[in-house]
Motif scaffolding. Structure first.
Motif, PDB file in Angstrom:
ATOM      1  N   VAL A  43     -40.780  34.010 -12.579  1.00 18.46           N
ATOM      2  CA  VAL A  43     -40.582  33.524 -12.007  1.00 18.46           C
ATOM      3  C   VAL A  43     -40.063  34.132 -10.692  1.00 18.46           C
ATOM      4  CG1 VAL A  43     -38.808  31.312 -11.694  1.00 18.46           C
ATOM      5  CG2 VAL A  43     -40.211  31.838 -14.251  1.00 18.46           C
ATOM      6  N   TYR A  44     -40.106  33.026 -10.051  1.00 16.42           N
ATOM      7  CA  TYR A  44     -40.185  33.621  -8.665  1.00 16.42           C
ATOM      8  C   TYR A  44     -39.364  32.504  -8.048  1.00 16.42           C
ATOM      9  CZ  TYR A  44     -39.511  33.906  -3.048  1.00 16.42           C
ATOM     10  OH  TYR A  44     -38.911  33.826  -1.826  1.00 16.42           O
ATOM     11  N   GLU A  45     -37.929  32.901  -7.440  1.00 18.93           N
ATOM     12  CA  GLU A  45     -36.680  32.232  -7.184  1.00 18.93           C
ATOM     13  C   GLU A  45     -36.190  31.966  -5.900  1.00 18.93           C
ATOM     14  OE1 GLU A  45     -32.911  31.683 -10.807  1.00 18.93           O
ATOM     15  OE2 GLU A  45     -32.592  32.806  -9.182  1.00 18.93           O
ATOM     16  N   PRO A  46     -35.918  31.146  -5.236  1.00 14.86           N
ATOM     17  CA  PRO A  46     -36.182  31.343  -3.238  1.00 14.86           C
ATOM     18  C   PRO A  46     -34.068  31.224  -3.157  1.00 14.86           C
ATOM     19  CG  PRO A  46     -36.774  29.323  -4.135  1.00 14.86           C
ATOM     20  CD  PRO A  46     -36.766  30.005  -5.068  1.00 14.86           C
ATOM     21  N   LYS A  47     -33.795  32.098  -2.275  1.00 14.52           N
ATOM     22  CA  LYS A  47     -32.485  32.273  -2.232  1.00 14.52           C
ATOM     23  C   LYS A  47     -31.446  30.821  -2.133  1.00 14.52           C
ATOM     24  CE  LYS A  47     -32.009  32.751   2.382  1.00 14.52           C
ATOM     25  NZ  LYS A  47     -31.501  34.017   3.446  1.00 14.52           N
ATOM     26  N   THR A  48     -32.278  29.962  -1.790  1.00 12.07           N
ATOM     27  CA  THR A  48     -31.907  28.979  -2.167  1.00 12.07           C
ATOM     28  C   THR A  48     -31.690  27.681  -2.918  1.00 12.07           C
ATOM     29  OG1 THR A  48     -34.060  28.273  -0.809  1.00 12.07           O
ATOM     30  CG2 THR A  48     -32.382  28.623   1.102  1.00 12.07           C
ATOM     31  N   TYR A  49     -32.770  28.163  -4.073  1.00 14.92           N
ATOM     32  CA  TYR A  49     -32.410  27.213  -5.314  1.00 14.92           C
ATOM     33  C   TYR A  49     -30.992  27.105  -6.072  1.00 14.92           C
ATOM     34  CZ  TYR A  49     -33.712  26.116  -9.960  1.00 14.92           C
ATOM     35  OH  TYR A  49     -33.537  25.243 -11.392  1.00 14.92           O
ATOM     36  N   GLN A  50     -30.724  26.185  -5.998  1.00 11.10           N
ATOM     37  CA  GLN A  50     -29.698  25.449  -6.174  1.00 11.10           C
ATOM     38  C   GLN A  50     -29.212  25.601  -7.813  1.00 11.10           C
ATOM     39  OE1 GLN A  50     -29.523  21.080  -5.746  1.00 11.10           O
ATOM     40  NE2 GLN A  50     -31.436  21.263  -6.839  1.00 11.10           N
ATOM     41  N   TYR A  51     -30.055  26.085  -9.028  1.00 10.01           N
ATOM     42  CA  TYR A  51     -29.522  26.473  -9.908  1.00 10.01           C
ATOM     43  C   TYR A  51     -29.678  27.435 -10.676  1.00 10.01           C
ATOM     44  CZ  TYR A  51     -30.023  21.563 -10.047  1.00 10.01           C
ATOM     45  OH  TYR A  51     -29.923  19.813 -10.078  1.00 10.01           O
ATOM     46  N   LYS A  52     -29.006  28.717  -9.798  1.00  4.38           N
ATOM     47  CA  LYS A  52     -29.261  30.191 -10.200  1.00  4.38           C
ATOM     48  C   LYS A  52     -28.889  30.283 -10.844  1.00  4.38           C
ATOM     49  CE  LYS A  52     -30.568  32.208  -5.844  1.00  4.38           C
ATOM     50  NZ  LYS A  52     -31.954  33.713  -6.266  1.00  4.38           N
ATOM     51  N   PHE A  53     -27.637  29.770 -10.914  1.00  5.89           N
ATOM     52  CA  PHE A  53     -25.950  29.787 -12.444  1.00  5.89           C
ATOM     53  C   PHE A  53     -26.942  29.992 -13.067  1.00  5.89           C
ATOM     54  CE2 PHE A  53     -25.394  26.239 -10.694  1.00  5.89           C
ATOM     55  CZ  PHE A  53     -25.323  25.106 -11.889  1.00  5.89           C
ATOM     56  N   GLN A  54     -27.760  28.949 -13.649  1.00  7.19           N
ATOM     57  CA  GLN A  54     -28.425  28.425 -14.990  1.00  7.19           C
ATOM     58  C   GLN A  54     -29.266  29.451 -15.906  1.00  7.19           C
ATOM     59  OE1 GLN A  54     -30.506  24.208 -14.917  1.00  7.19           O
ATOM     60  NE2 GLN A  54     -29.085  23.662 -15.353  1.00  7.19           N
ATOM     61  N   GLU A  55     -28.437  29.501 -17.443  1.00  6.13           N
ATOM     62  CA  GLU A  55     -29.792  29.950 -17.898  1.00  6.13           C
ATOM     63  C   GLU A  55     -31.134  29.436 -17.585  1.00  6.13           C
ATOM     64  OE1 GLU A  55     -29.717  32.693 -19.915  1.00  6.13           O
ATOM     65  OE2 GLU A  55     -27.496  32.888 -20.758  1.00  6.13           O
ATOM     66  N   PRO A  56     -32.701  30.372 -17.700  1.00  5.93           N
ATOM     67  CA  PRO A  56     -33.729  29.532 -17.293  1.00  5.93           C
ATOM     68  C   PRO A  56     -34.208  28.990 -18.786  1.00  5.93           C
ATOM     69  CG  PRO A  56     -34.076  31.934 -17.071  1.00  5.93           C
ATOM     70  CD  PRO A  56     -32.545  31.732 -17.452  1.00  5.93           C
ATOM     71  N   TYR A  57     -33.507  28.821 -20.026  1.00  3.76           N
ATOM     72  CA  TYR A  57     -34.191  28.487 -21.233  1.00  3.76           C
ATOM     73  C   TYR A  57     -33.131  26.843 -21.011  1.00  3.76           C
ATOM     74  CZ  TYR A  57     -29.707  28.179 -23.438  1.00  3.76           C
ATOM     75  OH  TYR A  57     -28.341  28.567 -23.787  1.00  3.76           O
ATOM     76  N   LEU A  58     -32.232  26.356 -19.899  1.00  2.00           N
ATOM     77  CA  LEU A  58     -31.836  25.494 -19.665  1.00  2.00           C
ATOM     78  C   LEU A  58     -32.550  24.440 -18.812  1.00  2.00           C
ATOM     79  CD1 LEU A  58     -27.997  26.446 -20.397  1.00  2.00           C
ATOM     80  CD2 LEU A  58     -29.856  25.048 -21.791  1.00  2.00           C
TER      81      LEU A  58
END
Length: 183
Positions: free
Chosen positions: A69-84
């Motif tokens: 998974v590539y996640e940009p710094k602006t992704y709003q749910y960075k804190f959330q576990e990927p399975y959620l």
């Protein structure tokens, strides 16, 4: 010149794929609202049956899935576990099951530490707009073909620095080694 890869659903329709040995599928899903990208690299062997449906295709075979998974710094749910996470952002993994690489830009990539096993069968959904699914032919150069394909997506499309690619590909290879050693 031997074939390197083919779009999965085109290959199935044209009967251009033989499933009597090992196989590899790369499924790329791109978020329409950001650069968030999910790649599934699926390694499989000994397909017993292929069951097409309107939404995709199910392979009756064990599937060894590697999630990247590539996640940009602006992704709003960075804190959330990927399975959620929902939709294209969801992978069935927790943070402790992932290797995380953070770049100077604060973008990050996370990859499964070990392949996610799908016992008995796995399903590949038809790609949505902008997404794609490719089958890689089992040749002597299949690993180099996978590396080149994935590196191009990461470097050219997602702008991941070339210097980070060996580490990312090393994690993918470690995962694929689990598949290669499985009986």
């Amino acid at each position: 010149m031997s074939k390197k890869w083919i779009e999965l659903f085109k290959g199935l329709y044209e009967e251009a794929i033989e499933f009597d040995g090992k196989g590899y599928i790369v499924n790329a899903m791109f978020d329409t609202n950001s650069n968030y990208t999910r790649l599934e690299i699926i390694a499989f062997k000994n397909v017993k049956n292929i069951l097409p449906s309107d939404s995709g295709v199910t392979f009756q075979s064990d599937g060894y899935k590697i999630f990247l998974v590539y996640e940009p710094k602006t992704y709003q749910y960075k804190f959330q576990e990927p399975y959620l996470r929902s939709g294209k952002q969801h992978i069935p993994m927790r943070w402790n099951e992932l290797d995380v690489i953070t770049f100077a830009t604060k973008d990050r990539v996370f990859i499964t530490k070990e392949p996610y096993m799908s016992f008995g069968s796995f399903t590949v959904e038809k790609p949505g707009a902008g997404d794609f699914v490719y089958y890689f032919y089992e040749t002597e150069a299949v690993m180099a073909n996978l590396d080149n394909f994935i590196s191009t997506i990461l470097n050219k499309d997602l702008r991941i620095p070339s210097a980070a690619l060996p580490e990312i590909l090393g994690i993918i290879h470690r995962n694929l080694d689990v598949f290669q050693k499985a009986e």
